[in-house]
Design a protein around this motif. Sequence first.
Motif, mmCIF file in Angstrom:
data_model
loop_
_atom_site.group_PDB
_atom_site.id
_atom_site.type_symbol
_atom_site.label_atom_id
_atom_site.label_comp_id
_atom_site.label_asym_id
_atom_site.label_seq_id
_atom_site.Cartn_x
_atom_site.Cartn_y
_atom_site.Cartn_z
ATOM 1 N N GLN A 1 0.221 -33.392 -36.226
ATOM 2 C CA GLN A 1 0.001 -32.552 -37.402
ATOM 3 C C GLN A 1 1.194 -31.629 -37.645
ATOM 4 O O GLN A 1 1.647 -31.473 -38.779
ATOM 5 N N ARG A 2 1.722 -31.048 -36.590
ATOM 6 C CA ARG A 2 2.884 -30.162 -36.746
ATOM 7 C C ARG A 2 4.090 -30.934 -37.272
ATOM 8 O O ARG A 2 4.853 -30.418 -38.104
ATOM 9 N N ALA B 1 7.754 -32.023 -41.635
ATOM 10 C CA ALA B 1 8.437 -33.009 -42.483
ATOM 11 C C ALA B 1 8.183 -32.736 -43.962
ATOM 12 O O ALA B 1 9.116 -32.735 -44.769
ATOM 13 N N VAL B 2 6.931 -32.509 -44.317
ATOM 14 C CA VAL B 2 6.613 -32.265 -45.725
ATOM 15 C C VAL B 2 7.326 -31.008 -46.214
ATOM 16 O O VAL B 2 7.881 -30.989 -47.321
ATOM 17 N N ASP B 3 7.351 -29.977 -45.387
ATOM 18 C CA ASP B 3 8.064 -28.754 -45.773
ATOM 19 C C ASP B 3 9.553 -29.042 -46.002
ATOM 20 O O ASP B 3 10.129 -28.622 -47.004
ATOM 21 N N LEU B 4 10.155 -29.763 -45.081
ATOM 22 C CA LEU B 4 11.583 -30.076 -45.218
ATOM 23 C C LEU B 4 11.850 -31.011 -46.393
ATOM 24 O O LEU B 4 12.834 -30.832 -47.127
ATOM 25 N N PHE B 5 10.988 -32.010 -46.594
ATOM 26 C CA PHE B 5 11.158 -32.914 -47.736
ATOM 27 C C PHE B 5 11.111 -32.113 -49.033
ATOM 28 O O PHE B 5 11.863 -32.378 -49.972
ATOM 29 N N ILE C 1 13.283 -32.315 -38.415
ATOM 30 C CA ILE C 1 11.814 -32.329 -38.382
ATOM 31 C C ILE C 1 11.320 -31.922 -37.003
ATOM 32 O O ILE C 1 10.432 -31.075 -36.875
ATOM 33 N N ALA C 2 11.910 -32.509 -35.972
ATOM 34 C CA ALA C 2 11.501 -32.189 -34.600
ATOM 35 C C ALA C 2 11.732 -30.711 -34.297
ATOM 36 O O ALA C 2 10.861 -30.039 -33.737
ATOM 37 N N GLU C 3 12.902 -30.211 -34.694
ATOM 38 C CA GLU C 3 13.204 -28.801 -34.443
ATOM 39 C C GLU C 3 12.205 -27.894 -35.154
ATOM 40 O O GLU C 3 11.691 -26.941 -34.567
ATOM 41 N N THR D 1 10.058 -36.690 -28.487
ATOM 42 C CA THR D 1 8.635 -36.496 -28.770
ATOM 43 C C THR D 1 8.314 -37.005 -30.170
ATOM 44 O O THR D 1 7.284 -37.652 -30.387
ATOM 45 N N PHE D 2 9.197 -36.744 -31.124
ATOM 46 C CA PHE D 2 9.005 -37.280 -32.477
ATOM 47 C C PHE D 2 8.809 -38.788 -32.400
ATOM 48 O O PHE D 2 7.869 -39.336 -32.996
ATOM 49 N N PHE D 3 9.704 -39.468 -31.662
ATOM 50 C CA PHE D 3 9.656 -40.928 -31.610
ATOM 51 C C PHE D 3 8.485 -41.462 -30.792
ATOM 52 O O PHE D 3 8.156 -42.640 -30.892
#
Length: 192
Positions: A10-11, A16-20, A33-35, A43-45
């Motif tokens: 969820q995080r 990602a949506v915020d950055l997009f 996104i991970a940061e 962890t992202f992957f």
Amino acid sequence: MARWQPETTQRLVIAAVDLFTEQGYDATTVAQIAERAGVTKSTFFRHFSDKRELLVAGQETLSRLLAEGIAEAPADASPLEAVAAGLERASSAMGPTNRELGPRLKAAVAASTELQERDALKSVGLAAAMTAALLARGVPDPTAHLAAELGVLAFKRGYAQWSEDDRDDTQGLAHHALAALQDLRTATASLG
């Protein structure tokens, strides 16, 4: 950075949506996104194969819930009544975070051809899950496909209405999705 924390998926989606939204899909990297989510790239992957997959986070669960709702509808339910049962079941899994993400996700998808393509594939997957559940109920093939497509359209329209409505609206996603399905039922009757 923490490796394993609750709600990591969820995080990552929220980040990602915020950055997009802030800088565009193409300009956003997995590292960013991970940061933003407070996790490592590895962890992202573990959660996603690439950044496109963030858009369909939860699709398997949503497909399963739609199919379960259809399967558990009363035996004498019409195809659209069974779809309505699926919409109610799936809607129950959508909470405040889903509602808050709606407008930002819509904007991110609208701004990226790649995300539009991924969103279309998501719709195809949801329709396929509903079609399979309707076929398992003995609904004829063309009817099952049409009812499933109407179900996807109702879900998308209902979700858009729910996510854009006044935050004091306590009726929930199911109300909006079922109202959209009824509108579509009425519209199909007028096709003659």
